[in-house]
Design a protein around this motif. Structure first.
Motif, short mmCIF file in Angstrom:
data_model
loop_
_atom_site.label_atom_id
_atom_site.label_comp_id
_atom_site.label_asym_id
_atom_site.label_seq_id
_atom_site.Cartn_x
_atom_site.Cartn_y
_atom_site.Cartn_z
N ARG A 27 0.83 -1.21 0.00
CA ARG A 27 0.00 0.00 0.00
C ARG A 27 0.87 1.26 0.00
O ARG A 27 0.45 2.30 -0.49
N ALA A 28 2.09 1.15 0.53
CA ALA A 28 3.00 2.28 0.55
C ALA A 28 3.88 2.35 -0.70
O ALA A 28 4.69 3.26 -0.84
N GLY A 29 3.71 1.39 -1.62
CA GLY A 29 4.42 1.44 -2.89
C GLY A 29 5.52 0.42 -3.09
O GLY A 29 6.22 0.46 -4.10
N ALA A 30 5.73 -0.48 -2.15
CA ALA A 30 6.80 -1.47 -2.30
C ALA A 30 6.46 -2.50 -3.36
O ALA A 30 5.32 -2.94 -3.47
N THR A 31 7.44 -2.84 -4.15
CA THR A 31 7.37 -3.96 -5.09
C THR A 31 8.78 -4.48 -5.24
O THR A 31 9.71 -3.69 -5.35
N PRO A 32 9.02 -5.71 -5.22
CA PRO A 32 8.11 -6.81 -4.93
C PRO A 32 8.03 -7.09 -3.43
O PRO A 32 8.76 -6.49 -2.65
N VAL A 33 7.16 -8.02 -3.09
CA VAL A 33 7.09 -8.53 -1.73
C VAL A 33 7.30 -10.03 -1.81
O VAL A 33 6.62 -10.72 -2.57
N GLU A 34 8.25 -10.54 -1.04
CA GLU A 34 8.54 -11.97 -1.06
C GLU A 34 7.60 -12.69 -0.10
O GLU A 34 7.47 -12.31 1.06
N LEU A 35 6.97 -13.73 -0.61
CA LEU A 35 6.04 -14.55 0.17
C LEU A 35 6.49 -15.99 0.06
O LEU A 35 7.32 -16.32 -0.78
N SER A 36 5.92 -16.86 0.88
CA SER A 36 6.28 -18.27 0.76
C SER A 36 5.05 -19.14 1.04
O SER A 36 4.14 -18.74 1.76
N VAL A 37 5.06 -20.32 0.44
CA VAL A 37 3.99 -21.28 0.66
C VAL A 37 4.02 -21.69 2.13
O VAL A 37 5.07 -22.03 2.67
N ASN A 38 2.89 -21.61 2.78
CA ASN A 38 2.73 -21.96 4.19
C ASN A 38 3.63 -21.15 5.11
O ASN A 38 3.82 -21.51 6.26
N GLY A 39 4.21 -20.07 4.62
CA GLY A 39 5.09 -19.25 5.43
C GLY A 39 6.45 -19.89 5.69
O GLY A 39 7.18 -19.46 6.56
N TYR A 40 6.77 -20.95 4.92
CA TYR A 40 8.03 -21.67 5.15
C TYR A 40 9.23 -20.76 5.04
O TYR A 40 9.33 -19.92 4.15
N CYS A 41 10.17 -20.98 5.96
CA CYS A 41 11.39 -20.19 6.03
C CYS A 41 12.31 -20.86 7.03
O CYS A 41 11.88 -21.66 7.85
N GLY A 42 13.56 -20.53 6.98
CA GLY A 42 14.51 -21.10 7.92
C GLY A 42 14.39 -20.52 9.32
O GLY A 42 14.92 -21.07 10.27
N GLY A 43 13.71 -19.41 9.44
CA GLY A 43 13.57 -18.75 10.74
C GLY A 43 12.13 -18.80 11.23
O GLY A 43 11.47 -19.82 11.14
N PRO A 44 11.62 -17.67 11.71
CA PRO A 44 10.30 -17.64 12.30
C PRO A 44 9.16 -17.63 11.29
O PRO A 44 8.00 -17.48 11.67
N GLY A 45 9.43 -17.78 10.05
CA GLY A 45 8.39 -17.82 9.03
C GLY A 45 8.32 -16.53 8.25
O GLY A 45 8.62 -15.46 8.76
N ASN A 46 7.94 -16.67 6.99
CA ASN A 46 7.71 -15.51 6.11
C ASN A 46 6.21 -15.27 6.00
O ASN A 46 5.41 -16.05 6.50
N ALA A 47 5.85 -14.22 5.30
CA ALA A 47 4.44 -13.98 5.03
C ALA A 47 3.92 -15.12 4.17
O ALA A 47 4.53 -15.50 3.18
N ASP A 48 2.80 -15.69 4.57
CA ASP A 48 2.20 -16.81 3.85
C ASP A 48 1.54 -16.32 2.56
O ASP A 48 0.79 -15.34 2.56
N LEU A 49 1.83 -17.01 1.47
CA LEU A 49 1.29 -16.65 0.16
C LEU A 49 -0.24 -16.61 0.18
O LEU A 49 -0.84 -15.63 -0.27
N ALA A 50 -0.88 -17.65 0.70
CA ALA A 50 -2.34 -17.72 0.66
C ALA A 50 -2.98 -16.61 1.48
O ALA A 50 -3.89 -15.91 1.00
N ALA A 51 -2.52 -16.41 2.69
CA ALA A 51 -3.12 -15.39 3.55
C ALA A 51 -2.90 -13.99 2.98
O ALA A 51 -3.80 -13.14 3.02
#
Length: 99
Positions: A27-51
């Motif tokens: 909404r503030a103009g950022a592109t791109p935004v990295e998302l992942s399936v089920n929020g999978y990540c090596g750490g505390p999780g990324n933004a979930d693609l579906a949500a």
């Protein structure tokens, strides 16, 4: 201001805010935004693609060109491939998300 600079986001869900951060960044103009399936990540999780995709589409009326009807199938494939299972109440794609 730097009009010729592309700003992107790689949100982690350390405090459970990755989807909200992704929406706010776009909404503030950022592109791109990295998302992942089920929020999978090596750490505390990324933004979930579906949500995140459904937040854009249903809350803000922003088309994502993501085939949302296939998100649950994608989430299940992610679980099968990684062996990491999401919670039964995982947003959008959890087995009991809408019960």
């Amino acid at each position: 201001m730097a009009p010729d600079v592309e700003v992107g986001l790689h949100p982690h869900s350390t405090f459970g805010l990755a989807v909200g951060c992704a929406v706010a960044a776009v909404r503030a103009g950022a592109t791109p935004v990295e998302l992942s399936v089920n929020g999978y990540c090596g750490g505390p999780g990324n933004a979930d693609l579906a949500a995140t995709a459904l937040a854009f589409e249903t809350l803000y009326g922003v088309g994502t060109d993501i085939r949302t009807e296939r998100l649950t199938e994608l989430a299940r494939a992610g679980m099968e491939l990684t062996g990491y299972h999401t919670a039964w109440n995982h947003p959008v794609t959890g087995t009991h998300a809408f019960c």
